[in-house]
Design a protein around this motif. Structure first.
Motif, PDB file in Angstrom:
ATOM      1  N   SER A 483      81.841  42.738  78.253  1.00  0.00           N
ATOM      2  CA  SER A 483      81.283  43.218  76.987  1.00  0.00           C
ATOM      3  C   SER A 483      79.818  43.597  77.147  1.00  0.00           C
ATOM      4  CB  SER A 483      81.433  42.134  75.914  1.00  0.00           C
ATOM      5  OG  SER A 483      82.801  41.842  75.691  1.00  0.00           O
ATOM      6  N   TYR A 484      79.085  42.795  77.910  1.00  0.00           N
ATOM      7  CA  TYR A 484      77.686  43.144  78.173  1.00  0.00           C
ATOM      8  C   TYR A 484      77.585  44.492  78.879  1.00  0.00           C
ATOM      9  CZ  TYR A 484      75.683  38.602  76.868  1.00  0.00           C
ATOM     10  OH  TYR A 484      75.249  37.499  76.186  1.00  0.00           O
ATOM     11  N   MET A 485      78.410  44.684  79.902  1.00  0.00           N
ATOM     12  CA  MET A 485      78.338  45.919  80.675  1.00  0.00           C
ATOM     13  C   MET A 485      78.745  47.126  79.835  1.00  0.00           C
ATOM     14  SD  MET A 485      77.170  44.974  83.565  1.00  0.00           S
ATOM     15  CE  MET A 485      77.518  46.328  84.693  1.00  0.00           C
ATOM     16  N   ALA A 486      79.709  46.928  78.930  1.00  0.00           N
ATOM     17  CA  ALA A 486      80.171  48.041  78.099  1.00  0.00           C
ATOM     18  C   ALA A 486      79.121  48.456  77.071  1.00  0.00           C
ATOM     19  CB  ALA A 486      81.472  47.661  77.400  1.00  0.00           C
ATOM     20  N   MET A 487      78.326  47.499  76.583  1.00  0.00           N
ATOM     21  CA  MET A 487      77.345  47.786  75.533  1.00  0.00           C
ATOM     22  C   MET A 487      75.993  48.226  76.094  1.00  0.00           C
ATOM     23  SD  MET A 487      78.115  44.639  72.920  1.00  0.00           S
ATOM     24  CE  MET A 487      76.784  45.145  71.836  1.00  0.00           C
ATOM     25  N   ALA A 488      75.749  47.921  77.372  1.00  0.00           N
ATOM     26  CA  ALA A 488      74.430  48.205  77.940  1.00  0.00           C
ATOM     27  C   ALA A 488      74.273  49.684  78.272  1.00  0.00           C
ATOM     28  CB  ALA A 488      74.217  47.354  79.195  1.00  0.00           C
ATOM     29  N   ALA A 493      72.585  48.359  82.532  1.00  0.00           N
ATOM     30  CA  ALA A 493      73.788  47.848  83.195  1.00  0.00           C
ATOM     31  C   ALA A 493      73.587  47.754  84.704  1.00  0.00           C
ATOM     32  CB  ALA A 493      74.982  48.732  82.871  1.00  0.00           C
ATOM     33  N   LYS A 494      72.933  48.747  85.259  1.00  0.00           N
ATOM     34  CA  LYS A 494      72.677  48.738  86.705  1.00  0.00           C
ATOM     35  C   LYS A 494      71.752  47.586  87.086  1.00  0.00           C
ATOM     36  CE  LYS A 494      71.262  51.773  90.488  1.00  0.00           C
ATOM     37  NZ  LYS A 494      70.789  53.146  90.843  1.00  0.00           N
TER      38      LYS A 494
END
Length: 725
Positions: A483-488, A493-494
């Protein structure tokens, strides 16, 4: 398409009553102290002087003998029921006796009848030849020489007829003699025991002898006319039958694991476990048969045993082709959650193994988390929070451990840890998680490295922790990393991925435990560069074998470690793997109730205990220490006065526990005086500076008086000492 739920086998009250007293269900056992040494009870201790374990030692005790007798009674009842059903088939004992009588009669008759029939045919032919020759001789109008020739033919035919008749009568006499001898033998075999039984015992002896004769006839007729023997091919564990080598070989042949003429090499007998919960056996597959061939066809084996897939467990032995089989009599882990043992522990040392759950055999599964990282995956509701709480609550009860938490789904699972966490994000904010990772990478890890260099060691150890209290564990737990990666944003995200990889790679030696949980940790959710260096895995129920392999490693599902086989009602159950080379273990996570199941919030109780431990040890995060205690800890007179003022507002809280928003100055001065601090109205006014709006009189107990708002006191604390709520 996976089966969500599968009904258990038909209940058997007799068997359930039998095994109910063997041992309590794990869920009913009272949890003892963590890490206490259990008694070394030799349950299935091998026979050191033999080639294989024989009878389990528990079965040789008085309790074991009584249990075996009771088992025999139950199985005898079932055997009688199967015998009754068998009688209507061609394998019934009545049919067997009839076939035995027929075959006995044919044996008594023997093959002499063929010889007699052949001799009779020869007699008939010889008589026909004689009649033909005699008719030709009796003709009157033939020459003398022809008549002499025909006479000689007639005489030869007559002699052949006599010879054939003699041979026929000899064959008849021989047949009667042989049949009589065999008949006498059969009659003697029946009459002699019958007479002896009646003579020696009476009527009872006659009955016994008759039964013996019928048994002998049944044995003679046990094969059908097609040559088939009776085999109870429907015997299955799910129907209450016992596991034996015959059933084992049949099931593995039907599953096409071994050929029709091959047999399994038994290493141990098929035994019932001491608690009566499962059948176990160890054996070698035929030469050239890999272990994977057996572990890949669990559904076929489950069908053969008459159980569900979740009841069949196969693990590889110490070499290829060796199988340790366990078939549970009931679906495991469906009797309810198992209370966690941390409820009975005042304090926990994270250097010790953390209790994570119980295996199929009811044994506690514990993990030493130093130099380990964890990846927990499974579909929603599979029990990821339950398994993660084992580590988080253990770390909470270690007052030296630091907690950094992030909840990508913005739920409530991690909110109870807020008071003891160094940093926490419960809103699923990628920026907040980035700040947490930056703090761990830029502050925590450098401190750990400096400390290691100070002691001249490459990393932390338990011995070093005893020498230096600054050696502490750091637990970084991230729920729903996907969820963090999808929203960042792509850049964020990188950076999140980079920092997490660095922390996992470099933090292990310094007591940094990284725990990531997500529904399906594929390359989109958890980058493979991070996933591949995480050592400890837990796979709960998954929708596909591929999802299970994503968690446990490629090819694990084919070896029998398939999260898709976990039933939907087996919450908290998963395959737990503590190392890249270790085989996963099917286990049920310990459960700590948050109040939704029993009404008792066990998580809150443990976290209250953790808060007290950290308060005494002085390791509470700055934001978790009450403002009053922070002020008094400064040792400053003005800080003590402000602490008294804050306390005065808290004492006059409303019914919902919220502190008073405004109090008269006289009330505050009176409270300070009662606390031993002599403060005048002018001194209080100089300490807590009010605005003109704050100096407006307010109603208080029937009159209008001057006072101080709590917000102004808090602002003074923040301005003078940099502290706040």
């Amino acid at each position: 398409m996976s089966i969500e739920t599968t009904p258990a086998s038909t209940p058997d009250p007799e068997w359930d009553k039998l095994v109910s007293g063997f041992s309590a269900d794990p869920a009913e056992k009272s949890a003892g102290p963590v890490l206490q040494e259990t008694a070394n009870v030799p349950v299935n201790r091998p026979d050191l002087l033999g080639d294989m374990p024989l009878t389990p030692e528990w079965a040789r005790t008085s309790t074991g003998w009584r249990a075996r007798a009771a088992v025999g009674k139950v199985n005898s009842t079932r055997a009688f029921r199967r015998w009754v059903r068998r009688q209507n088939t061609e394998h019934g004992h009545g049919a067997q006796v009839f076939r035995g009588m027929r075959r006995t009669f044919l044996w008594v008759q023997g093959t002499e009848g063929v010889q007699v029939a052949t001799a009779r045919r020869e007699v008939q032919q010889a008589q026909a030849d004689y009649k033909t020759a005699k008719w030709g001789h009796d003709l009157r109008l033939i020459p003398t020489k022809e008549k002499d020739r025909r006479r000689r033919e007639m005489e030869t035919a007559f002699a052949g007829s006599v010879t054939a008749m003699t041979k026929y009568r000899s064959a008849q006499r021989d047949a009667r003699t042989r049949r009589g001898a065999r008949g006498a033998l059969v009659a003697a075999a029946v009459a002699v025991p019958e007479g002896a039984g009646i003579y020696l015992i009476g009527g009872t002896g006659g009955v016994i002898a008759t039964g013996s004769a019928l048994l002998a006839l049944a044995l003679i007729g046990r094969r059908t006319m097609g040559g088939e023997l009776y085999i109870d091919r429907e015997a299955k564990i799910g129907d209450g039958d016992r596991l034996n080598e015959e059933m084992l070989n049949r099931v593995y042949r039907d599953a096409r694991i071994i050929s029709s003429d091959a047999v399994l090499g038994m290493l141990t007998p098929c035994v019932l476990t001491a608690d009566g919960a499962a059948w176990e056996a160890s054996f070698d597959l035929p030469s050239g048969t890999p272990t994977e061939k057996a572990t890949a066809v669990v559904p076929a084996l489950a069908s053969g045993f008459g159980v569900t897939k979740a009841q069949v467990s196969q693990t590889g032995g110490d070499r290829e082709g060796r199988i340790n089989l366990r078939v549970s009599r009931k679906i495991p882990f469906t009797s309810g959650p198992v209370p966690g043992p941390l409820l009975h522990v005042e304090r926990f040392d994270l250097w010790n193994a953390v209790p994570m759950g119980v295996s199929e055999r009811g044994e506690s599964v514990a993990t030493e988390w130093f130099e380990k990282t964890g990846l927990f995956g499974g579909e929603p509701g599979s029990g990821k929070t339950s398994i993660a709480n084992n580590l988080l609550l253990a770390a909470a009860l270690d007052p030296t451990a630091r907690l950094f938490l992030g909840d990508g789904k913005a739920g409530n699972d991690l909110r109870p840890f807020a008071d003891i966490a160094e940093a926490i994000d419960t809103e699923g904010d990628p920026a907040a998680l980035l700040r947490i990772l930056e703090h761990v990478w830029q502050v925590i890890l450098p401190e750990c490295k400096r400390l290691a260099r100070e002691h001249g060691v490459a990393g932390f150890s338990q011995a070093l922790a005893k020498q230096d209290p600054r050696v502490r564990f750091t637990v970084l737990a991230i729920d729903e990393w996907a969820s963090y990666m999808a929203m960042a944003e792509p850049k964020v995200a990188k950076e999140l991925e980079r920092l997490l990889r660095l922390i996992v790679q470099q933090g292990r030696a310094y007591g940094v435990i990284v725990l990531a949980a997500t529904q399906k940790p594929d390359a989109d959710a958890v980058p493979s560069g991070i996933r591949d260096i995480i050592s400890t895995r837990w796979a709960g129920r998954c929708l596909t074998p591929q999802a299970s392999d994503t968690i446990l490693g490629q090819g694990r599902a084919k070896l029998g470690f398939n999260g898709q086989n976990i039933l939907k009602d087996q919450r908290g159950v998963g395959f737990y793997q503590t190392g890249e080379t270790a085989d996963p273990t099917l286990m049920l996570s310990y459960f700590y109730d948050d109040g939704r199941k029993s009404g008792v919030n066990e998580v809150a109780l443990l976290l209250d205990r953790a808060f007290e431990l950290r308060a005494k040890a002085g390791t509470l995060p700055a934001g978790s220490v009450p403002l009053v205690d922070q002020l008094r800890a400064l040792g400053d007179d003005q800080a003590n006065i402000l602490a008294g003022l804050v306390d005065a507002f808290d004492v006059r809280s409303d019914s919902e526990g919220r502190p008073a928003e405004w109090l008269p100055g006289a009330v505050l001065i009176e409270y300070l005086a009662a606390s031993g601090m002599d403060v005048s109205a002018d001194a209080l006014g100089r300490l807590v500076v009010r605005t003109e709006e704050d100096k407006v009189k307010r109603a208080w107990e029937g009159s209008r008086v001057l006072g101080y708002p709590r917000s102004r006191v808090i602002a003074t604390v923040r301005d003078r000492f940099g502290l706040g709520e």
